[in-house]
Design a protein around this motif. Structure first.
Motif, mmCIF file in Angstrom:
data_model
loop_
_atom_site.group_PDB
_atom_site.id
_atom_site.type_symbol
_atom_site.label_atom_id
_atom_site.label_comp_id
_atom_site.label_asym_id
_atom_site.label_seq_id
_atom_site.Cartn_x
_atom_site.Cartn_y
_atom_site.Cartn_z
ATOM 1 N N ILE A 47 -15.923 -10.282 44.469
ATOM 2 C CA ILE A 47 -15.235 -11.225 43.509
ATOM 3 C C ILE A 47 -13.582 -10.999 43.512
ATOM 4 O O ILE A 47 -12.893 -11.971 43.381
ATOM 5 N N ALA A 48 -13.152 -9.799 43.679
ATOM 6 C CA ALA A 48 -11.997 -9.392 43.630
ATOM 7 C C ALA A 48 -11.042 -9.816 44.809
ATOM 8 O O ALA A 48 -9.970 -10.346 44.598
ATOM 9 N N ILE A 49 -11.850 -10.019 45.922
ATOM 10 C CA ILE A 49 -11.209 -10.557 47.045
ATOM 11 C C ILE A 49 -10.844 -11.932 46.886
ATOM 12 O O ILE A 49 -9.926 -12.394 47.240
ATOM 13 N N GLU A 50 -12.095 -12.631 46.388
ATOM 14 C CA GLU A 50 -11.990 -14.044 46.378
ATOM 15 C C GLU A 50 -10.809 -14.393 45.173
ATOM 16 O O GLU A 50 -10.107 -15.520 45.337
ATOM 17 N N ARG A 51 -10.813 -13.461 44.202
ATOM 18 C CA ARG A 51 -9.548 -13.808 43.071
ATOM 19 C C ARG A 51 -8.086 -13.331 43.933
ATOM 20 O O ARG A 51 -7.313 -13.347 43.015
ATOM 21 N N GLU A 52 -8.149 -12.611 44.809
ATOM 22 C CA GLU A 52 -6.965 -12.051 45.414
ATOM 23 C C GLU A 52 -6.414 -11.037 44.577
ATOM 24 O O GLU A 52 -5.396 -10.800 44.571
ATOM 25 N N LEU A 53 -7.310 -10.293 43.926
ATOM 26 C CA LEU A 53 -7.058 -9.218 42.994
ATOM 27 C C LEU A 53 -6.918 -7.731 44.009
ATOM 28 O O LEU A 53 -5.927 -6.792 43.768
ATOM 29 N N ILE A 54 -7.614 -8.123 45.043
ATOM 30 C CA ILE A 54 -7.459 -7.076 46.141
ATOM 31 C C ILE A 54 -7.440 -7.670 47.650
ATOM 32 O O ILE A 54 -8.019 -8.778 47.588
ATOM 33 N N HIS A 55 -7.162 -6.960 48.645
ATOM 34 C CA HIS A 55 -7.141 -7.631 49.868
ATOM 35 C C HIS A 55 -8.308 -7.254 50.772
ATOM 36 O O HIS A 55 -9.055 -7.841 51.278
ATOM 37 N N THR A 56 -8.646 -5.927 50.648
ATOM 38 C CA THR A 56 -9.790 -5.536 51.218
ATOM 39 C C THR A 56 -10.292 -4.392 50.282
ATOM 40 O O THR A 56 -9.848 -3.974 49.444
ATOM 41 N N GLU A 57 -11.660 -3.975 50.695
ATOM 42 C CA GLU A 57 -12.313 -2.877 50.190
ATOM 43 C C GLU A 57 -11.491 -1.598 50.182
ATOM 44 O O GLU A 57 -11.744 -0.803 49.382
ATOM 45 N N GLN A 58 -10.793 -1.320 51.301
ATOM 46 C CA GLN A 58 -10.080 -0.403 51.499
ATOM 47 C C GLN A 58 -8.889 0.054 50.452
ATOM 48 O O GLN A 58 -8.392 1.026 49.895
#
Length: 205
Positions: A47-58
């Motif tokens: 969800i965070a990636i979809e919302r551009e809160l983060i770029h990757t899990e790293q």
């Protein structure tokens, strides 16, 4: 279903649950990701990636998503993790329900000795405690918790007076009474704190 499929199935369910969470709530999960199940973190990351809160899990390795450990000691520590909150709450209620067995068993033992007054008192107290605990479990009404506190205090003074009025009494009996009372009071007051500081995630589930 193998472990990988089970993980993806759980992650899918967490994804549906977290879909309505605010950005801040998702960030809170990521910040405290070590306290969550792996499948829950997987869903939050997606969800965070979809919302551009983060770029990757790293990105979780960055300082922003490393929870700051607080070493402040507290008698009643707050729990912000919904999963851990449920576990602690359930454990407290298990102890409270189990406590109802003690006077009940005592009453049954006195029945075998022909002491019917003590039987009624023991069984009655056990059933009353069980009923109050059940109502508290279902409603989380603090007035019920207050009644349990009053009940504990009354039992403490009644049993304490009875023990001290005996010609011979064991110091261990007094110690058990005091410790048992303190443990139950602590659990009830901690439960009160938990009810009043329930994590927002609980309300949204």
């Amino acid at each position: 279903m193998n472990n990988s499929e089970q993980h993806m199935d759980k992650a899918s369910r967490f994804y549906e649950r977290y879909a309505d969470f605010s950005n801040q709530q998702i960030k809170d999960i990521l910040k405290n990701h070590k306290d969550y199940q792996e499948s829950a973190v997987t869903a939050a990351v997606k969800i965070a990636i979809e919302r551009e809160l983060i770029h990757t899990e790293q990105d979780l390795l960055g300082p922003e998503y490393q929870s700051q450990m607080s070493y402040k000691w507290s008698v009643f520590p707050e729990i912000h993790n919904a999963y851990l909150y449920k576990r602690v709450r359930a454990s407290i209620f298990r102890v409270l329900f189990f406590a109802s067995l003690i006077p009940t068993i005592y009453g049954v033992m006195k029945y075998a000795e022909g002491q019917f007054n003590m039987t009624y008192l023991g069984v009655g107290a056990g059933l009353t405690w069980f009923l109050l605990t059940f109502i508290l479990f279902k409603t989380e009404k603090l007035v019920v918790l207050f009644l349990q506190v009053v009940m504990i205090i009354l039992v403490f003074f009644i049993l304490g007076y009875w023990l001290l009025s005996q010609h011979y009494f064991q110091t261990t009996d007094i110690a058990v009474l005091v410790i048992g009372t303190m443990v139950l009071l602590y659990l009830l007051f901690y439960l009160k704190k938990l009810i009043q500081t329930k994590p927002e995630e609980i309300y949204r589930q």
